[in-house]
Structure formats: structure tokens, C-alpha cells
Design a protein around this motif. Structure first.
Motif, short mmCIF file in Angstrom:
data_model
loop_
_atom_site.label_atom_id
_atom_site.label_comp_id
_atom_site.label_asym_id
_atom_site.label_seq_id
_atom_site.Cartn_x
_atom_site.Cartn_y
_atom_site.Cartn_z
N GLU A 1 37.62 40.58 35.24
CA GLU A 1 36.39 40.20 34.95
C GLU A 1 35.42 40.12 36.12
N VAL A 2 35.93 39.52 37.14
CA VAL A 2 35.18 39.24 38.32
C VAL A 2 34.62 40.73 38.90
N LEU A 3 35.25 41.81 38.63
CA LEU A 3 35.01 43.00 39.44
C LEU A 3 34.37 43.87 38.26
N GLY A 4 34.34 43.40 36.99
CA GLY A 4 33.86 44.09 35.84
C GLY A 4 34.44 45.41 35.50
N VAL B 1 38.62 50.72 40.68
CA VAL B 1 38.69 49.32 41.34
C VAL B 1 37.91 49.09 42.58
N LYS B 2 38.12 50.23 43.44
CA LYS B 2 37.40 50.58 44.81
C LYS B 2 35.87 50.50 44.54
N LYS C 1 30.65 48.10 45.13
CA LYS C 1 29.22 47.96 44.59
C LYS C 1 28.99 46.34 44.59
N LEU C 2 29.91 45.57 44.10
CA LEU C 2 29.69 44.25 44.22
C LEU C 2 29.60 43.47 45.52
N ALA C 3 30.47 44.03 46.48
CA ALA C 3 30.38 43.47 47.77
C ALA C 3 28.91 43.74 48.58
N TYR D 1 39.69 41.82 44.68
CA TYR D 1 40.18 43.02 45.36
C TYR D 1 41.39 43.01 45.72
N GLU D 2 41.59 42.00 46.60
CA GLU D 2 42.81 41.88 47.40
C GLU D 2 43.99 42.04 46.56
N VAL D 3 43.90 41.52 45.14
CA VAL D 3 44.98 41.51 44.29
C VAL D 3 45.15 42.92 43.73
N LEU D 4 43.85 43.39 42.99
CA LEU D 4 43.84 44.41 42.27
C LEU D 4 44.11 45.75 42.98
N ARG D 5 44.00 45.66 44.50
CA ARG D 5 44.16 46.75 45.21
C ARG D 5 45.83 46.95 45.45
N ASP D 6 46.44 46.02 45.56
CA ASP D 6 47.76 45.93 45.67
C ASP D 6 48.69 46.31 44.55
#
Length: 290
Positions: free
Chosen positions: A8-11, A21-22, A27-29, A53-58
């Protein structure tokens, strides 16, 4: 602490691939970077985006997060399982995360890092509750033995509505000691069989009720409701009463499993009725057999 939905945070959708995800993160950063953003609360939003992102990138941590978060929604009270720290609390990635400031207690409880490692925990055993108590919530007073002289200490444990079999309850530490982890054990019930948040019940029907359809009063943990049984219902068929299981976000359902009950032919009239059925119905229940 409260659960955070990183998708939800990254949409992005839960099934989004690594490239999606990237792209969402970049875009949000750019949108919330404190040096350029004019958005309100840009700094806190930027940190939330970084953390997600630190969680979903891994891949490993994302898979663990997905498994852990199946039954949670944003803002819901959350505590990781007691063995979680052994998997991720001291992982090699924690040092890298500790270089990034401002990560939440939720993140820290899962993966260690900036907010500190998860607090020590002690297994306090099982709390046995009835299915009705799991539905309404209840309180248990337990006796704890402490110290070499085995001093007893009474502790009131609040059990919230909607607990499930095997669920862990974490009681914060008192006086700097380890937090206590209690595991819920649901007592067997003569009527209700919990399956996670859902509750299964067996509904006995007479053959004519199943054949013709019927309206049947069915007990649920929240009270009796009327269930419409469709004509031609079969033994083993399942009907669903939505939202009638254990409370949660979302609530569980009550699954009604039909069981046909055939009355015995104990009189001459009953035997004649069965003979008429035999002759009037052109029906072979084993027609599909070789």
C-alpha cells in the motif's frame, strides 16, 4: 505495534514484479525527497517509502513478509511469532539496514536494524480457551513461578476476540525481563470446528428437506440465523454464511456442511412410503460405476 502494508505504501499490487516495485519506489522517492519536495510530511513519507522498498526488493524478506501478513491489514495490532527473531532478527542484512535512519518499530521487530533488535522473549506455554471465548474475547489469570525459590506471581492475560488455534500472544516484559509468549489452544467443540478464522458446522437434513429445499435455523457463534437450503442439495455440499466466523479484519465465515440423515422405516406405513419412492423414482445412485 501496528501492521504496515508495504504494498500500500508503494501503491503496487501484491503480485507486482521486481521491476514494478522499483519503478514505484523511484517515482515516490522523487516525489517525497526532503531536499526537493513541497509535500506535507515529505520526510516521513520518504522514510516510509524507503522502508517499504527495503523489504519488497529482497526476495527472501518479501516472501517472509507475505507469509506473515496474510491475515493483517494496515493499522491492525501486530506481533511477530516468537521464533521470528531466530530467522531474521540477527540476519546478515540487519547491519545494512542499521545504516538507514528512521525505520519503524514494525520493521525492527521483523528484520532488526535501526530501531534495535526485537526484545527477548520467553515461551510461557499454552492458554486453553473455548470456541465461544475465542469469539467474544476473555481474560485468563495465570500463575507464574519465578526465581530459585519458585515464587508464584499472578498475571492477568487479556485474550482479544478472534484468536485462532496456535496463535501467539505477546505480553510485554515487566521490570526489564523477557516478554512472555502464550500460545492459544482451542478446546474441541461438539458443534463448531474452527479452521483459521472460519468456523465449520455440520447441518443434518432430512431427505425431503434436501430434495425440496428448506429454510433452516442454524446456530452461529453470534446467534441463530436462517439459512436457505437450495432444492436438490447433496450430502457433503457446503454453504457459506459470510462474516459469521471468528471476528477479524476481515471476519471469518461459517461453513455449513450438509449431512443427509435417513429415518429408519420402523412402521408398515414408513416401509410403504419407501417402496413408493423406489417405484416412482427412476434413480440409480451407482449409475456411473463400471
Amino acid at each position: 505495534m501496528q501492521y504496515r502494508d508495504y504494498y500500500e505504501v508503494l501503491g503496487v499490487a501484491r503480485g507486482a514484479d521486481a521491476d514494478a516495485v522499483k519503478r514505484a519506489y523511484r517515482k515516490l522517492a522523487r516525489k517525497y525527497h526532503p531536499d526537493v519536495s513541497k509535500e506535507k510530511n515529505a520526510e516521513s513519507k520518504f522514510k516510509e517509502v524507503q522502508e517499504a522498498y527495503e523489504v519488497l526488493r529482497d526476495p527472501e524478506k518479501r516472501a517472509a513478509y507475505d507469509q506473515l501478513g496474510r491475515d493483517y491489514r494496515t493499522g491492525q495490532q501486530f506481533r511477530p511469532p516468537p521464533d521470528w527473531g531466530q530467522r531474521f532478527g540477527h540476519s546478515a542484512g540487519s547491519q545494512r539496514f542499521s545504516d538507514l535512519n528512521g525505520f519503524s518499530d514494525f520493521f525492527s521487530s521483523l528484520f532488526g536494524g535501526a530501531a534495535g533488535a526485537p526484545p527477548p522473549e520467553a515461551d510461557a506455554g499454552y492458554l486453553e480457551v473455548s470456541v465461544e471465548e475465542a469469539f467474544t474475547g476473555t481474560k485468563r489469570r495465570v500463575a507464574l513461578n519465578e526465581g530459585a525459590q519458585v515464587r508464584a506471581r499472578a498475571l492477568d492475560v487479556q485474550i482479544p476476540p478472534g484468536v485462532t488455534d496456535g496463535q501467539s500472544l505477546r505480553i510485554p516484559a515487566a521490570g526489564g525481563g523477557p516478554s512472555l509468549i502464550f500460545r492459544i489452544k482451542l478446546r474441541p467443540h461438539s458443534l463448531y470446528v474452527p479452521q483459521g478464522k472460519d468456523v465449520q458446522i455440520e447441518l443434518p437434513l432430512a431427505p425431503w428437506e434436501a430434495a425440496l429445499g428448506a429454510k433452516v435455523a442454524v446456530p452461529t457463534l453470534g446467534g441463530t440465523v436462517e439459512l436457505t437450503v437450495p432444492a436438490g442439495a447433496q450430502s457433503g455440499q457446503k454453504l457459506r454464511l459470510r462474516g459469521r466466523g471468528l471476528p477479524g479484519t476481515p471476519h471469518g465465515d461459517q461453513i455449513v456442511s450438509i449431512k443427509l440423515v435417513t429415518p429408519a422405516a420402523q412402521s408398515a406405513q414408513a416401509k410403504q412410503a419407501y417402496e413408493r419412492m423406489k417405484s416412482e423414482f427412476n434413480f440409480d445412485p451407482r449409475a456411473g460405476w463400471p
